[in-house]
Write an enzyme that holds these catalytic residues in place. Structure first.
Site: not given
Length: 324
Positions: A237, A266, A285
């Site tokens: 994370r 993000e 991601h």
């Protein structure tokens, strides 16, 4: 009459049909306050909630008095207010096992692409810079027999250790909340404190969930303890890392390279200094982003919601004591 559920993430047709066989399904684009207001009656009656990448907090739960279970198409659940869900006896289901191997593949890809400068040199070739036999300014560094430090020896950490140990003969150091006997027996992994791991590892791979305890676990102090030749990988994370401290460490040469699949914010801002650094591999991601795995995650989430609303919480439940 079938229970009513809200779907806030598109599903493949066959999975949508599976869900519809058990529930009356209402599809919405997101869980924004505007969407909730526009569909107030639907939210008020819904007993189930399924989707991903949206915050589920106390304010939303106030609008859903009949909610009994929510199912996320992810392993991470830091965007859910678990305390608020638990206080209301609402089950939270997730998909912890489906994506393990795929995320470990992504981690290994980041290890290889950073060490061998794959992205950087590929761009140089496309730019027409390969005009003669390459020299040292194109060289990378070996991966095999280098020391890999894994911070977080869960399912994904174990899968990464397997690849590194058997595929690349890498000595494994790890730091976790407890000793992992299987990792030590199968991969000859050595448990150590975080400082020792940082000081001795050639590659430091961070695979931690985001919690109050792990927020900004990695900052200036931690990067300063790493080898100047070290490569840092984060696929857990983003907020576990103080991104400004990471940028500074890269700029000052305290660490050599970073491979990043996750970020504090993000999508990553287009003006982030990380995007202008040749010694950074940044991907959006993609940890679990294969067609096969994303389908598997969605299927698992559908089955989780069906099970939860039928009172079956033997697996994949974050707060199973709610069902007691």
């Amino acid at each position: 009459m079938k229970p009513s559920v809200i779907l806030y993430k598109a599903l493949p047709d066959d999975l949508l049909q599976r869900l519809q066989a058990h529930f009356t399904v209402h599809q919405v684009a997101n869980l924004s306050p505007q969407t909730v207001v526009q569909n107030a009656a639907i939210f008020a009656e819904a007993e189930g909630l399924l989707g991903s990448n949206e915050n589920v907090d106390a304010a939303l739960l106030e609008k859903m008095p009949k909610l009994r279970a929510t199912s996320t198409i992810s392993v991470g659940y830091d965007n859910f207010d678990v305390d608020a869900l638990t206080a209301r006896k609402i089950l939270l289901m997730h998909t912890p096992t489906v994506l393990t191997e795929t995320v470990a593949d992504t981690l290994m890809a980041l290890v290889l692409s950073t060490a061998r400068r794959v992205v950087e040199v590929a761009e140089r070739v496309k730019a027409g810079e390969w005009t003669a036999s390459i020299g040292p300014d194109w060289y990378g560094t070996d991966v095999h027999h280098k020391t890999l430090g894994i911070v977080g020896m869960g399912r994904i950490g174990m899968a990464l250790a397997q690849r590194a140990h058997f595929g690349f003969n890498m000595p494994i150091l790890y730091n976790a909340r407890r000793h992992h006997k299987e990792a030590e027996e199968r991969f000859n992994a050595r448990y150590c404190d975080l400082d020792t791991l940082l000081q001795e590892s050639d590659f430091v791979c961070l695979i931690l969930p985001l919690t109050d305890e792990t927020h900004h676990l990695f900052g200036a102090e931690q990067f300063a303890k790493m080898k100047s030749s070290a490569i840092f990988i984060n696929a857990g994370r983003g907020p576990v890392v103080d991104e400004n401290a990471l940028i500074a460490a890269l700029q000052k040469g305290e660490i050599h390279v970073a491979g990043l699949d996750v970020f504090e914010q993000e999508p990553l801002s287009v003006d982030s200094p990380l995007l202008s650094m040749a010694n950074v591999v940044a991907v959006p991601h993609i940890g679990s982003a294969t067609h096969e795995t994303r389908y598997g995650m969605a299927a698992c989430a559908v089955d989780n919601l069906i099970d939860a609303l039928q009172g079956k919480v033997e697996k994949n439940c974050v707060n199973p004591h709610v069902a007691d």
